[in-house]
Design a protein around this motif. Structure first.
Motif, mmCIF file in Angstrom:
data_model
loop_
_atom_site.group_PDB
_atom_site.id
_atom_site.type_symbol
_atom_site.label_atom_id
_atom_site.label_comp_id
_atom_site.label_asym_id
_atom_site.label_seq_id
_atom_site.Cartn_x
_atom_site.Cartn_y
_atom_site.Cartn_z
ATOM 1 N N GLU A 38 33.355 64.126 -4.476
ATOM 2 C CA GLU A 38 31.939 64.054 -4.136
ATOM 3 C C GLU A 38 31.782 63.168 -2.910
ATOM 4 O O GLU A 38 32.322 62.065 -2.861
ATOM 5 C CB GLU A 38 31.136 63.474 -5.293
ATOM 6 C CG GLU A 38 29.646 63.355 -4.997
ATOM 7 C CD GLU A 38 28.837 62.903 -6.210
ATOM 8 O OE1 GLU A 38 27.603 63.050 -6.186
ATOM 9 O OE2 GLU A 38 29.449 62.403 -7.176
ATOM 10 N N PRO A 39 31.041 63.617 -1.896
ATOM 11 C CA PRO A 39 30.867 62.766 -0.713
ATOM 12 C C PRO A 39 30.049 61.519 -1.032
ATOM 13 O O PRO A 39 29.243 61.516 -1.959
ATOM 14 C CB PRO A 39 30.120 63.684 0.268
ATOM 15 C CG PRO A 39 29.455 64.714 -0.591
ATOM 16 C CD PRO A 39 30.352 64.914 -1.773
ATOM 17 N N ALA A 48 33.230 58.391 7.212
ATOM 18 C CA ALA A 48 34.504 59.052 7.474
ATOM 19 C C ALA A 48 34.919 60.140 6.484
ATOM 20 O O ALA A 48 35.577 61.095 6.883
ATOM 21 C CB ALA A 48 35.615 57.993 7.545
ATOM 22 N N PRO A 49 34.631 60.043 5.187
ATOM 23 C CA PRO A 49 35.220 60.999 4.241
ATOM 24 C C PRO A 49 34.977 62.459 4.625
ATOM 25 O O PRO A 49 33.840 62.851 4.921
ATOM 26 C CB PRO A 49 34.520 60.650 2.923
ATOM 27 C CG PRO A 49 34.195 59.206 3.053
ATOM 28 C CD PRO A 49 33.822 59.018 4.499
ATOM 29 N N VAL A 50 36.040 63.251 4.595
ATOM 30 C CA VAL A 50 35.921 64.647 5.000
ATOM 31 C C VAL A 50 35.076 65.455 4.028
ATOM 32 O O VAL A 50 34.587 66.534 4.375
ATOM 33 C CB VAL A 50 37.305 65.301 5.143
ATOM 34 C CG1 VAL A 50 38.110 64.633 6.229
ATOM 35 C CG2 VAL A 50 38.065 65.272 3.831
ATOM 36 N N ALA A 51 34.882 64.953 2.804
ATOM 37 C CA ALA A 51 34.063 65.681 1.825
ATOM 38 C C ALA A 51 32.643 65.894 2.337
ATOM 39 O O ALA A 51 31.972 66.848 1.938
ATOM 40 C CB ALA A 51 34.039 64.926 0.495
ATOM 41 N N ILE A 52 32.178 65.023 3.223
ATOM 42 C CA ILE A 52 30.828 65.186 3.776
ATOM 43 C C ILE A 52 30.755 66.491 4.565
ATOM 44 O O ILE A 52 29.885 67.341 4.333
ATOM 45 C CB ILE A 52 30.458 63.994 4.674
ATOM 46 C CG1 ILE A 52 30.495 62.693 3.877
ATOM 47 C CG2 ILE A 52 29.067 64.200 5.290
ATOM 48 C CD1 ILE A 52 30.305 61.448 4.736
ATOM 49 N N PRO A 384 36.631 57.558 -3.187
ATOM 50 C CA PRO A 384 36.896 56.976 -1.870
ATOM 51 C C PRO A 384 36.483 55.509 -1.694
ATOM 52 O O PRO A 384 37.011 54.818 -0.834
ATOM 53 C CB PRO A 384 36.064 57.858 -0.938
ATOM 54 C CG PRO A 384 34.905 58.276 -1.785
ATOM 55 C CD PRO A 384 35.443 58.423 -3.188
ATOM 56 N N ALA A 385 35.504 55.019 -2.468
ATOM 57 C CA ALA A 385 34.857 53.745 -2.150
ATOM 58 C C ALA A 385 35.822 52.570 -2.049
ATOM 59 O O ALA A 385 35.886 51.876 -1.019
ATOM 60 C CB ALA A 385 33.774 53.458 -3.185
ATOM 61 N N GLU A 483 42.143 76.534 7.315
ATOM 62 C CA GLU A 483 41.163 75.470 7.453
ATOM 63 C C GLU A 483 41.549 74.550 8.605
ATOM 64 O O GLU A 483 42.050 73.449 8.397
ATOM 65 C CB GLU A 483 41.077 74.691 6.140
ATOM 66 C CG GLU A 483 39.917 73.716 6.074
ATOM 67 C CD GLU A 483 39.902 72.966 4.757
ATOM 68 O OE1 GLU A 483 39.073 73.315 3.920
ATOM 69 O OE2 GLU A 483 40.720 72.040 4.573
ATOM 70 N N PRO A 484 41.305 74.978 9.846
ATOM 71 C CA PRO A 484 41.626 74.115 10.984
ATOM 72 C C PRO A 484 40.783 72.847 11.007
ATOM 73 O O PRO A 484 41.209 71.823 11.532
ATOM 74 C CB PRO A 484 41.340 75.006 12.193
ATOM 75 C CG PRO A 484 40.370 76.027 11.687
ATOM 76 C CD PRO A 484 40.741 76.267 10.265
ATOM 77 N N VAL A 485 39.578 72.940 10.462
ATOM 78 C CA VAL A 485 38.690 71.789 10.288
ATOM 79 C C VAL A 485 38.300 71.741 8.819
ATOM 80 O O VAL A 485 37.959 72.782 8.239
ATOM 81 C CB VAL A 485 37.425 71.917 11.165
ATOM 82 C CG1 VAL A 485 36.455 70.765 10.899
ATOM 83 C CG2 VAL A 485 37.807 71.960 12.641
ATOM 84 N N PRO A 486 38.347 70.570 8.169
ATOM 85 C CA PRO A 486 37.974 70.496 6.748
ATOM 86 C C PRO A 486 36.545 71.002 6.546
ATOM 87 O O PRO A 486 35.604 70.454 7.106
ATOM 88 C CB PRO A 486 38.075 68.998 6.435
ATOM 89 C CG PRO A 486 39.011 68.462 7.458
ATOM 90 C CD PRO A 486 38.766 69.266 8.696
#
Length: 497
Positions: A38-39, A48-52, A384-385, A483-486
């Motif tokens: 979860e972002p 930064a997290p890619v989940a966003i 991530p936190a 997936e070249p970009v997440p």
């Protein structure tokens, strides 16, 4: 009575047949997408997290340009652009009639605001360093945006397609993380923390309308629960399925597609170069030769993934297989440790995010290290936190394991500061040469040199390139194989039945 009953039965059967063939029953217009993480927020320009980006990039937010499934640059809010011969001026022609989801217009003024916010001294943009070559931004009219660079930056156009460079509406900034406003085909509806984010089709979208009316991104951390959700229909797709060992359950299961693609994510064991032990290159090299990368891929990912010898994915142009630079060789590893002053080994702590791939790899690496007299204590870190605070921000760690999902991100080793605390002037010079390239060949040569420096200097233990393991309902079409970009680009998704 018999005739009437027969007529009713025939009508019912005919109706059922029509529904079965799709003549009457319309395809679904919603989709539930499963994600492992979860972002922490929904503003990719501020965290930064890619989940966003996996929720909002291309779905809700758009940039001047975009990156397609094949990793190519494509127009987005800019219809076209031109780059001066000296590489110092970029001129974008912006689309007309584009509005944000709060009704405000998109134009050169808002684009200028977005980019100046990224490069500002107080910017918190996670990829700010990528855009540091931008010296000034001008909006000579509402349809034209001009970037002036302080020095050439060959990959800038590519980076402008990243989630970190999406266009934002100035009045929405304060609430962007919890109520994002973009120009994309889907708009924010709701966020049930700990469960899901919902987007709905944006009626005022400037481009082709999406075929889906509603997207739900559901967060399921446990891989077993992901498999159960797929099997039960709780989610329609897991574009990044987290349990490689369970893939075979779906390969022969009717109604599912299993699609194996590639990503730009490199799984590495980063070392804190400010720690006395890891400041010695011989120690880092010894640890690299102490582990069998293919065995880690087999044991942690059921064989899915490609061993790597540097921070570069096989999906990237210019990739070199450098796994032979420091191959698995425990005897040589022990000799190097002795040469570095550690004949009896040493002890350290691996601060590992609580992600399955990282935890599995840590346990296997721990066993390999024991064979050369090195004791690694595994410390779990909530991701991530907690991990981001302790490792990424405070660099309070010895070694960690993480997948770097940002595309073409080898340049992170030239960022100062960055959590590796790595400083190599030769590598920095290689990255400068890439930025100053004037041809594709020069650029690729620069990336090859950068890879070779890292393979020999090992600021991180380079483990493997992550595969994209996608499993989804066979009726759901238009999802990306690679997936070249997440991302979870759902803008072309639709139901075929």
């Amino acid at each position: 009575m018999t005739r009437h009953f027969s007529t009713v039965l025939a009508t019912a059967l005919f109706g059922a047949l029509l529904c079965a063939t799709g003549t009457i029953a319309a395809p679904r217009t919603d989709a539930v997408i499963g994600m492992s993480i979860e972002p922490t927020g929904l503003d990719p320009t501020a965290a930064a997290p890619v989940a966003i980006g996996q929720v909002v990039w291309k779905n809700l937010f758009e940039g001047l340009v975009t990156i397609d499934e094949n990793g190519k640059i494509a127009p987005a809010l800019a219809s076209d652009w031109a780059v001066s011969d000296d590489g110092l001026t970029y001129t974008f022609n912006l689309r007309e009639g584009v509005s944000f989801q709060n009704g405000e217009p998109f134009n050169a003024t808002t684009a200028k605001f977005t980019l100046e916010r990224i490069i500002a001294d107080d910017s918190v943009n996670p990829q700010k360093a990528l855009y540091s070559a931008i010296e000034s931004v001008a909006a000579p009219d509402e349809k034209t945006l001009v970037l002036t660079l302080s020095h050439p930056s060959y990959d800038l156009l590519y980076w402008l397609g990243f989630p970190a460079a999406v266009m934002v509406e100035p009045n929405s900034i304060a609430d962007e993380a919890t109520h994002p406003v973009g120009t994309g085909p889907f708009q924010f509806e709701a966020w049930k923390k700990g469960n899901e984010v919902t987007l709905s089709a944006f009626d005022g979208y400037w481009g082709d309308k999406p075929k889906l009316d509603k997207l739900t991104f559901r967060f399921i951390a446990d891989p077993q629960a992901q498999a159960a959700a797929l099997a039960s229909g709780g989610v329609d797709a897991m574009p990044e399925f987290g349990a490689p060992e369970l893939v075979n359950q779906f390969e022969d299961k009717a109604g599912f597609d299993v699609v194996i693609g590639s990503t730009g994510m490199e799984v590495v064991a980063g070392m804190n170069s400010t720690r006395e032990t890891f400041s010695d290159k011989r120690v880092r090299q010894a640890l690299m030769m102490a582990i069998d990368r293919q065995a880690i891929v087999d044991a942690t990912n059921s064989g899915y993934g490609t061993p790597i010898g540097s921070h570069f994915s096989p999906s990237d142009a210019g990739y070199e297989d450098l796994t032979g630079v420091l191959p698995y060789d425990p005897a040589k590893a022990k000799a190097l440790l002795a040469e570095a002053g550690y004949p009896n080994g040493f002890s350290f702590t691996m601060k590992v995010p609580n992600r399955a791939y990282a935890e599995r790899a840590a346990e296997i690496m721990q066993a390999y290290f024991i064979q050369i007299g090195v004791t690694a204590t595994i410390e779990s870190s909530e991701f991530p936190a907690t991990w981001i605070k302790d490792v990424f921000k405070d660099t309070n760690y010895d070694m960690t394991i993480i997948g770097h999902a940002e595309p073409l991100d080898i340049g992170i080793y030239a960022r100062h500061p960055y959590y590796f605390n790595y400083d190599n002037p030769d590598f920095d010079a290689a990255m400068t040469a890439i930025a100053d390239a004037t041809s594709p060949d020069e650029r690729l040569e620069g990336y090859r040199k950068a890879q070779e420096i890292l393979a020999e200097d090992v600021p991180a233990l380079f483990l493997y390139a992550w595969p994209k393991i996608g499993i989804w309902n066979a009726g759901l079409k238009g999802l990306w194989t690679n997936e070249p970009v997440p991302s979870n680009d759902m803008t072309e998704a639709y139901w075929s039945n």
